[in-house]
Write an enzyme that holds these catalytic residues in place. Structure first.
Site, mmCIF file in Angstrom:
data_model
loop_
_atom_site.group_PDB
_atom_site.id
_atom_site.type_symbol
_atom_site.label_atom_id
_atom_site.label_comp_id
_atom_site.label_asym_id
_atom_site.label_seq_id
_atom_site.Cartn_x
_atom_site.Cartn_y
_atom_site.Cartn_z
ATOM 1 N N GLY A 102 -5.137 9.287 -11.806
ATOM 2 C CA GLY A 102 -4.894 9.214 -13.276
ATOM 3 C C GLY A 102 -3.748 8.486 -13.511
ATOM 4 O O GLY A 102 -3.516 7.620 -14.478
ATOM 5 N N SER A 136 -12.880 11.428 -11.550
ATOM 6 C CA SER A 136 -12.700 12.056 -10.194
ATOM 7 C C SER A 136 -13.704 12.024 -9.516
ATOM 8 O O SER A 136 -14.970 11.474 -10.110
ATOM 9 C CB SER A 136 -12.502 13.656 -10.402
ATOM 10 O OG SER A 136 -12.432 13.980 -11.836
ATOM 11 N N CYS A 182 -10.210 12.289 -0.127
ATOM 12 C CA CYS A 182 -11.360 11.689 -0.446
ATOM 13 C C CYS A 182 -12.433 11.864 0.647
ATOM 14 O O CYS A 182 -13.517 12.291 0.500
ATOM 15 C CB CYS A 182 -11.405 10.441 -1.071
ATOM 16 S SG CYS A 182 -10.828 10.182 -2.843
ATOM 17 N N ALA A 218 -2.903 14.164 -14.571
ATOM 18 C CA ALA A 218 -1.850 13.361 -14.201
ATOM 19 C C ALA A 218 -1.704 13.173 -12.769
ATOM 20 O O ALA A 218 -0.521 13.353 -12.280
ATOM 21 C CB ALA A 218 -0.505 13.499 -14.935
ATOM 22 N N LYS A 223 -1.123 8.941 5.598
ATOM 23 C CA LYS A 223 -0.895 7.452 6.007
ATOM 24 C C LYS A 223 0.451 6.880 5.562
ATOM 25 O O LYS A 223 1.172 7.791 4.838
ATOM 26 C CB LYS A 223 -2.041 6.590 5.706
ATOM 27 C CG LYS A 223 -2.096 6.626 3.849
ATOM 28 C CD LYS A 223 -3.389 6.050 3.155
ATOM 29 C CE LYS A 223 -3.164 4.653 2.919
ATOM 30 N NZ LYS A 223 -4.315 3.890 2.223
ATOM 31 N N ARG A 232 -2.571 15.600 1.617
ATOM 32 C CA ARG A 232 -3.717 16.190 1.555
ATOM 33 C C ARG A 232 -4.824 15.807 2.687
ATOM 34 O O ARG A 232 -4.860 14.645 2.915
ATOM 35 C CB ARG A 232 -4.528 15.999 0.181
ATOM 36 C CG ARG A 232 -3.731 16.397 -1.126
ATOM 37 C CD ARG A 232 -4.448 16.021 -2.190
ATOM 38 N NE ARG A 232 -4.328 14.665 -2.575
ATOM 39 C CZ ARG A 232 -4.704 14.126 -3.787
ATOM 40 N NH1 ARG A 232 -5.405 14.845 -4.501
ATOM 41 N NH2 ARG A 232 -4.639 12.892 -3.764
HETATM 42 C C1 UDX Z 1 -9.722 6.148 0.245
HETATM 43 C C2 UDX Z 1 -10.568 4.866 0.344
HETATM 44 O O1 UDX Z 1 -10.097 3.808 1.148
HETATM 45 C C3 UDX Z 1 -10.418 4.600 -1.317
HETATM 46 O O2 UDX Z 1 -11.174 3.542 -1.520
HETATM 47 C C4 UDX Z 1 -11.046 5.643 -2.242
HETATM 48 O O3 UDX Z 1 -10.753 5.501 -3.519
HETATM 49 C C5 UDX Z 1 -9.959 6.923 -2.047
HETATM 50 O O4 UDX Z 1 -10.229 7.336 -0.445
HETATM 51 P P1 UDX Z 1 -7.450 6.752 0.796
HETATM 52 O O5 UDX Z 1 -7.814 8.069 1.076
HETATM 53 O O6 UDX Z 1 -6.150 6.531 -0.208
HETATM 54 O O7 UDX Z 1 -8.382 5.822 0.190
HETATM 55 O O8 UDX Z 1 -6.654 5.811 2.169
HETATM 56 P P2 UDX Z 1 -7.344 4.951 3.039
HETATM 57 O O9 UDX Z 1 -6.391 3.813 3.354
HETATM 58 O O10 UDX Z 1 -8.781 4.810 2.913
HETATM 59 O O11 UDX Z 1 -7.161 5.955 4.514
HETATM 60 C C6 UDX Z 1 -7.968 7.101 4.723
HETATM 61 C C7 UDX Z 1 -7.339 7.676 6.086
HETATM 62 O O12 UDX Z 1 -8.098 6.828 7.103
HETATM 63 C C8 UDX Z 1 -6.102 7.489 6.401
HETATM 64 O O13 UDX Z 1 -5.746 8.910 7.252
HETATM 65 C C9 UDX Z 1 -5.982 6.514 7.330
HETATM 66 O O14 UDX Z 1 -4.708 6.594 8.117
HETATM 67 C C10 UDX Z 1 -7.282 6.499 8.145
HETATM 68 N N1 UDX Z 1 -7.450 5.019 8.696
HETATM 69 C C11 UDX Z 1 -7.690 4.114 7.859
HETATM 70 C C12 UDX Z 1 -7.616 5.162 10.129
HETATM 71 O O15 UDX Z 1 -7.384 5.955 10.858
HETATM 72 N N2 UDX Z 1 -7.717 3.944 10.374
HETATM 73 C C13 UDX Z 1 -8.225 2.652 9.602
HETATM 74 O O16 UDX Z 1 -8.647 1.651 10.314
HETATM 75 C C14 UDX Z 1 -7.961 2.823 8.528
HETATM 76 P P1 ADP Z 2 -6.525 13.002 -7.908
HETATM 77 O O1 ADP Z 2 -6.168 12.809 -6.576
HETATM 78 O O2 ADP Z 2 -8.085 12.971 -8.133
HETATM 79 O O3 ADP Z 2 -5.702 12.421 -9.022
HETATM 80 P P2 ADP Z 2 -4.771 15.259 -8.278
HETATM 81 O O4 ADP Z 2 -4.598 16.631 -7.615
HETATM 82 O O5 ADP Z 2 -3.769 14.445 -7.727
HETATM 83 O O6 ADP Z 2 -6.142 14.621 -7.977
HETATM 84 O O7 ADP Z 2 -4.690 15.575 -9.883
HETATM 85 C C1 ADP Z 2 -5.426 16.464 -10.813
HETATM 86 C C2 ADP Z 2 -4.618 16.581 -11.842
HETATM 87 O O8 ADP Z 2 -5.445 17.424 -12.880
HETATM 88 C C3 ADP Z 2 -3.788 17.746 -11.431
HETATM 89 O O9 ADP Z 2 -2.263 17.237 -11.869
HETATM 90 C C4 ADP Z 2 -4.021 19.253 -12.234
HETATM 91 O O10 ADP Z 2 -2.736 19.835 -12.682
HETATM 92 C C5 ADP Z 2 -4.721 18.465 -13.448
HETATM 93 N N1 ADP Z 2 -5.734 19.309 -14.179
HETATM 94 C C6 ADP Z 2 -6.664 20.145 -13.573
HETATM 95 N N2 ADP Z 2 -7.567 20.599 -14.756
HETATM 96 C C7 ADP Z 2 -7.035 20.355 -15.591
HETATM 97 C C8 ADP Z 2 -7.224 20.606 -17.278
HETATM 98 N N3 ADP Z 2 -8.228 21.422 -17.471
HETATM 99 N N4 ADP Z 2 -6.576 20.059 -18.044
HETATM 100 C C9 ADP Z 2 -5.672 19.262 -17.708
HETATM 101 N N5 ADP Z 2 -5.247 18.858 -16.435
HETATM 102 C C10 ADP Z 2 -6.015 19.405 -15.557
#
Ligand code: UDX
Ligand code: ADP
Length: 513
Positions: A46, A160, A305, A42, A368, A375
């Site tokens: 998710g 994931s 990511c 969650a 951001k 993270r």
């Molecule tokens: C990213 C991907 O965009 C998304 O498609 C994937 O599913 C997960 O990873 P996210 O990490 O949520 O998404 O944010 P994103 O908007 O991509 O920004 C990532 C980082 O790049 C941030 O720290 C942002 O501030 C930075 N960024 C983004 C820049 O520094 N400059 C930019 O022009 C754009």
């Molecule tokens: P994402 O950004 O990919 O959604 P998160 O770290 O926010 O990643 O979420 C992952 C979630 O998965 C956490 O809330 C964690 O507690 C849960 N989780 C990890 N292992 C299990 C498991 N075996 N069963 C149920 N939940 C789990």
């Protein structure tokens, strides 16, 4: 999904608006039998993804399950565990109807037709592939649990971000423990970006579904495609083989991160030569082959990511005997690290080569704007760099609390990507860091201000008041290019903006990265 429908009635079904109807043998429309979806995990992916599926598919029961009781309690409360614009409304609309949050993982998995898995996939810190490869412990335990509790056929969806060929490994775990039950594994990578998750989910550029090219695999792809087809035009739903889907996710994030490292590398050259990175990015982005998005120079990219996916990509390249390709992608991370170090060095060198004992206000800690997520935020490395030079930090972020900031600053690299209750907690908080709840308290009596997140509110602060209350000379180091530097200079600030022509003051004190 056909298995779950009443075969006697159904000979074809079609989609009408957002509600699925079955064309019955008696030529009348009836609502399809409920399909049940469950999502293990969650989290940031998710929670919002399932909430939007529930919103758009009123005929589908959606359960989001997690081992973390605190997280589930928060999803069931008025204060959701994540801050995401628009999410509250969607959850409020569906919770208690066709959307539920529960810690009863096994029950919901057993009852579901489609099981999404969106659990943590940390980078390994020990053993083979340490520092690069993904640790699939949580994934493997989820797969074994699914096999254990399943009493009916299931489609298991990888949500994931995982390395290429994870699906194959999971498939093996499931089939070797299947007790005669059929599992079809799909890869359905998530492309939502935090801060815009709900609009990304409602109106995605594309939905990607990878599956086996067998009759069962194709059926499973169709079943998932039918879920998304409730609101996504079918020409935006791309179906591929399993590995292509997995690799596409890594590749998309690597390309995006590469753009940022490219513009950030340019920002260093702009500062050295007197060009303005915003003007360069604008001119470059006007080329329709390049496009204007994702060209904002910054203190560095963060988020759960980009770095993790590139490290996975690097590891896969190395394992496949492609060291040159691995080195190419590694450089994207190196430039990102260089950018953060360069920023810290600029601050220290500008302030007479020492920040020891000086109060520095840090505005923004999230990776951001419009998210409370920290993270891999560049703020962690910048703050650690300043603390290393004995600065006293006063941090303000509209969505990040003291507990989270202390946890981030005392955690080891890569430890963040474990379920919260399993994260190693430092027994002592980081000294010399205070966390406050407004920008004016953070900046009072400070020698310098670092802007590390592009929150809109930082554009419109009363900088005259802030200047009056600061030590002089008063510095602003804008790591996101959000402030009007000229206006601030008129007030009296010495301003450093990433990739912009330097103040004379800063020219005289060049930073060495
Ligand atoms: C990213 C991907 O965009 C998304 O498609 C994937 O599913 C997960 O990873 P996210 O990490 O949520 O998404 O944010 P994103 O908007 O991509 O920004 C990532 C980082 O790049 C941030 O720290 C942002 O501030 C930075 N960024 C983004 C820049 O520094 N400059 C930019 O022009 C754009
Ligand atoms: P994402 O950004 O990919 O959604 P998160 O770290 O926010 O990643 O979420 C992952 C979630 O998965 C956490 O809330 C964690 O507690 C849960 N989780 C990890 N292992 C299990 C498991 N075996 N069963 C149920 N939940 C789990």
């Amino acid at each position: 999904m056909q298995n779950h429908l009443n075969d006697e009635f159904v000979f074809r079904y079609k989609l009408v608006g957002s509600v699925e109807y079955i064309k019955s043998g008696k030529d009348q429309l009836i609502l399809s039998k409920m399909v049940k979806i469950c999502c293990i995990g969650a989290g940031y992916v998710g929670g919002p993804t399932m909430a939007v599926i529930a919103l758009k598919c009123p005929n589908i029961q959606v359960a989001v399950v997690d081992i973390s009781t605190a997280r589930i309690n928060a999803w069931n409360s008025d204060t959701l565990p994540i801050y995401e614009p628009g999410l509250d409304e969607v959850v409020k609309k569906c919770r208690g109807k066709n959307l539920s949050f529960s810690t009863d993982v096994e029950k919901h998995v057993a009852e579901s037709d489609i099981v999404f898995v969106s659990v943590n996939t940390p980078t390994k810190t020990q053993g083979l592939g340490a520092g690069k490869a993904a640790d699939l412990t949580y994934w493997e335990s989820a797969a074994r649990m699914i096999a254990d509790v399943a009493k009916s056929n299931k489609i298991v969806v990888e949500k994931s971000t995982v390395p290429v060929k994870t699906a194959e490994a999971i498939e093996k775990i499931l089939t070797h423990n299947s007790k005669g039950i059929n599992f079809s594994i799909l890869s359905n990578p998530e492309f939502l970006a935090e801060g815009t998750a709900i609009s990304d989910l409602l109106n995605p550029d594309r939905v990607l579904i990878g599956g086996r090219e067998t009759p069962e695999g194709k059926k499973a792809i169709e079943a998932l495609r039918d879920v998304y087809a409730h609101w996504v035009p079918v020409d935006r739903i791309l179906c591929t083989n399993l590995w292509s889907a997995e690799l596409s996710k890594l590749a998309a994030n690597a390309f995006l991160a590469q753009r940022i490292s490219s513009v950030n590398a340019m920002s260093a050259l702009c500062e050295a030569t007197g060009a303005d990175v915003s003007q360069v990015a604008h001119a470059v982005g006007k080329d329709t082959r390049i496009g204007p998005k994702f060209l904002n120079a910054s203190v560095g990219f963060g988020g759960s990511c980009f770095q993790k996916d590139i490290l996975n990509l690097v590891y896969i390249c190395e394992c496949n005997g492609l060291p040159e390709v691995a080195t190419y992608w590694k450089q994207v991370i190196k430039v990102n690290d260089y950018q953060k170090t360069r920023f810290v060095n600029q601050i220290v060198s500008s302030m007479f080569n020492t920040v020891s004992g000086k109060k520095i206000a840090v505005l923004g800690f999230a990776f951001k704007k419009d998210t409370g997520d920290t993270r891999e935020t560049p703020a962690i490395d910048v703050c650690k760099g300043l603390i290393g030079d004995k600065a006293k930090l006063s941090i303000y972020d509209p969505q990040v609390n003291q507990d989270q900031i202390q946890r981030d600053l005392s955690m080891k690299k890569f430890d963040w990507d474990h379920p919260v209750h399993l994260q190693p907690m430092s027994p002592t908080s980081v000294k010399d860091v205070s966390v406050v709840w407004d920008a004016y308290t953070a900046t009072k009596d400070a020698h310098g201000i670092c802007i590390l997140t592009e929150w809109d509110e930082f554009k419109n602060l009363d900088y005259q008041k802030i200047f009056n209350d600061m030590q002089k000379p008063a510095f602003v180091f804008d790591g996101r290019n959000v402030v009007d530097a000229e206006k601030l200079r008129k007030i009296g600030f010495i301003v450093y903006s990433i990739g912009k022509p330097l103040d004379d003051w800063l020219k005289d004190m060049p930073a060495v990265a």
